[in-house]
Structures are given as structure tokens and as C-alpha cells.
Write a protein that holds these residues in place. Sequence first.
Motif, PDB file in Angstrom:
ATOM      1  N   ASN A 112       0.829  -1.208   0.000  1.00  0.00           N
ATOM      2  CA  ASN A 112       0.000   0.000   0.000  1.00  0.00           C
ATOM      3  C   ASN A 112       0.861   1.256   0.000  1.00  0.00           C
ATOM      4  O   ASN A 112       0.592   2.210  -0.738  1.00  0.00           O
ATOM      5  N   ASN A 119      -1.738  -3.144   7.148  1.00  0.00           N
ATOM      6  CA  ASN A 119      -1.802  -1.889   6.393  1.00  0.00           C
ATOM      7  C   ASN A 119      -0.499  -1.123   6.619  1.00  0.00           C
ATOM      8  O   ASN A 119       0.489  -1.702   7.070  1.00  0.00           O
ATOM      9  N   LYS A 177      -0.247  -7.594  -4.514  1.00  0.00           N
ATOM     10  CA  LYS A 177      -1.167  -7.506  -3.383  1.00  0.00           C
ATOM     11  C   LYS A 177      -2.190  -8.636  -3.429  1.00  0.00           C
ATOM     12  O   LYS A 177      -2.578  -9.190  -2.399  1.00  0.00           O
TER      13      LYS A 177
END
Length: 512
Positions: free
Chosen positions: A186, A273, A219
Motif C-alpha cells: 500500500n 496496512n 497484493k
Amino acid sequence: MKRLKFPVHLLVAIIFGLIIFSPSICPGQQSSEFLFSKGVVAYSEGNFEAALNYFQQASQLSPEDAEIQHYLGMTQMQLGKYDLAIKSLKKALSLDPTIKELHYDLGVTYFRAKNYPQALSCFLKAEKVQPQRAMVYFYQGYIHYLMKKYNLVAPPLNKAQELDPSLTQTCQFYRAMSLMKTKRYNEAEKEFQATIDTAPETDLAKAAKTLKKRVAALKKEEKRWSIIPSLSMQFDDNVTLKPDELPAAVKVSDEEDYRTVFHLVGEYRLFKNECWSSVGRYTFYESIHSSLHDYDLIKNEVNFNLTRRGTLGEGGIPTTLGFDVNYSHNLLDARPYLETIHFRTTWGLSLTQNSFLQLQWRIQDKDFHYSVINSQSNRDGLNNLIGFNYFWFHCNNTRYFRWGFFYDHDSTIGSDWDYDGYRFMLSYFLPLWKGIKLTIDSEYYYQDYKNVDSVYFQERSDREYTWSISFNRDFHSNLNLAFQYLGREHNSNIEFYEYDRNVYMLTLTAYF
């Protein structure tokens, strides 16, 4: 690399001097200053072959002139003669250590020669004498990237970008690459987008667009689970009951035996995250002895971990804050024996580019399921632990030295087992040859029991020395074979609690 800058007014003065004085100088009587001046002119024009000839002649006439050696080394570097360039630049540094540019120029030379560890060492020295030179920090970050030390890339690149905004896009690109290499997808996507936004038409922006798409695919592909089984054959010359959860042995057999140990760890990443991640873990352990089945142990363990990554202070020191809860259930000879539950918090700080500090606090509750002789021998209770581990990495971060200290306090229902413990640890890790890695560990543990022993009618004091050595080697990408020796000497002022132990282990581990 930018060419060595030479002041225009000084260049004009040199040329003017050449016009006035050169007719009166015979070819065989040229001074080192005259040859040096001609070399500087040739260097400034990019005529490095001619410059080399002039600087070599000047060096023969004035071998102790640091400035001549400096320019000679820079010219040799431009011509790809890196070994000679390093020799000349080192000589210049020894002749005049006050020339600030020398550490940087040596760093660039080592970098071009692909000797990245030496280059990094030079740039770290250059940082001290030229703290405002942006390229000093850029090279540091880029070298960390090339050496695959991705977690160390961002801080120096941030500084380079701050000092020279023209480096912004390049710094963004390599920060993004480092994030991608460490699977922080991310954050990598955002940094690649920033690279594109800074100057959309450049080659770096085009590469960033391609890599951003690759990150999106990674991802989706990223595996969230892992399974690590291992099988170990062990010989123990004094079989001892001492589960991992306990700081002191419970039972000593005074007999030797062989055993087979099966160990399984399964992990599942619950979420991840930019700042937070969480992992659930299950562990199974079983030991089967050839003869002493009273010591066969089965353990089931469940752990939940929560980790936060961030930075500390203006310098952006990377930090990691972790929390975990662990429950363990132990069976001894197929009967319930011990249950523990603990809560632990850890705080890790990357103090420098090659040192790491981890602080830890833990509280543990112990519940034994065996009968006790009297109430004073009941070991049920709480254990509090606090301490630290310090890691120092060297030799391009391929080796490390670790030392640590932990204090723990056992507060039990039975007064026999209340104590204060002081544990000192030393370790060293280094790769040997053919992929074999060596780990050496040593430990000293002092336990000061707080009450008079209910059986031996004196206060107890124990000292335990533990040492181990391990050789291990990876085979392919998912197998590891290790041989380990562990020795332990447990001394006490009460003879009953004294014992020695030597364990030899051969372990095969797989990674899925």
C-alpha cells in the motif's frame, strides 16, 4: 556523477599565466605547479587522458602534494582505473585530512568499483564534514537499496530530497522500490504515484507506472499464511522437565535418553496496512522419549499478535510496537500438567543503521495441575519480566552481536518458589562457508529465593550457566538442516537442586 567543479575566475587566471610565462619555460624545466595547472584545464574540458598525463608528471615532481594526488585520483576514476584512483585518493587523504571533498570522492570511486560496503563507510564519514551535501545522503540510501537493506533506505533519501529538491523524483522512486521489496504494498503504491506526479514524462515516471501495476498484482497474490514443521532427533545425558514457559526445572531424572521431537507452527496474517499488522499463530510441540516416557511432553499453544510500525522524532527513527497474548496448555505423559497465559509488549528501535534495541515487558500466569506435597511447594502464581535485547550488526549486516538483560519476579502461592531472577545473555551470529551459518549463545541466570525452603530449612540461591552452539544450512528455498549443542550447569546452595545437562540435536525444518 557531476564533474569536479573548478572556479571560472581561477581558470582564467591559470590560462593568463600560461600565456605570459610559458615561453620562458623550457620543456625539461616545467614545474609541478605548471603541469598541475595544465592538468586542471584538461580535466575541466573533459580531456581525461591528457589530464592524467599532466597529473602523473606533476606527481613525480611533487609526490607529497595532496591536491595533485586528489586530482590524479579523480582523473583515474573518470578513466575507470578504480584501484589506482583509490590509492591516489587515500594518499591525498593521508597528506591532508582537511580536504573535505576527499571522503565523498573516495565514496564515489568505491561505488563505481561496486565495493558498496567501503563506499558506504566513506559516505558516512563525508556526512560529518559535509553535512549539507545532498548527494552524500543520496548515495547512502541508494547503497542500502543495492545491498538489499531496504528498511534503511528511506531516512538518507529523505534528507537528500530535503537538501536538494531536484532529487525528489529519484528519491521517491527508490523509496517506492524499497517498500515493494519489503512487501509494504500500500505504501509502495502511494510512493510510485508520487513519483509519477512529480514529473509524468520522465523515464522514472514511466517505470513507476509499470511497477505500480505490478504492486497491485502482488497484493492479490500475497500469501497470508505459513506452515513450518520440524523434526528433531535428540540425545540428552540428563533428561530434565523444564517447559519453555518456566525459568526453573521442575524435575531432573539423572538419566540419559534419546527422544524425537516434532514441532509445528502455523501462522495466519489477519490484516496488514501501512501502520498496523496482526498475526494469529498456533504451535504444537511433542517430545517422545525412548525409555523415560514420564517426561514425554505435548504442548498446544495459541498466540495473537498486534504490531504497529512508525517513526520517532525529527530524525524519523524506525520503531516497532508489539502486543501479544499467548495461551499454552501442556500435557505430561498424556495427563494435564501446566497451563500458562501471558500478555507481552515489546518496543523496537533502529538506533542507527547497524544497531537495534528491543525493550520488553511481560506478565505471565501459571496454573499447575499436579498435586503438591505441602502448600509451600505450590508453584501456581504470577511471573513479571522486564528487560532488553541490543543487536549490533556489522560486515554489511551479515553478522550480529546480541546482548541482553532481563529481570523477572515469581510471586507464587507456595513460599518456596518466590524469587527475583537476573538473566544476562550474549550471542554472536556469523555466516561461515557453503551457506553454513553459526550461532553462539551464552547465558547466566541468578535466582535469589525470598523465603526459607520448607524442606531444607534454608534460603535458596541458584546460579545457572547455559551455552549453546548451532550450525545450520538452508537447502533450496524451503528446507533447513541444523545441528545444535546445548550445555547447562545449574548450581545451588541446596545440593538437591543442582544438576548438569548436555543435549545434542539434529533438526530438519521445512517452510511452506
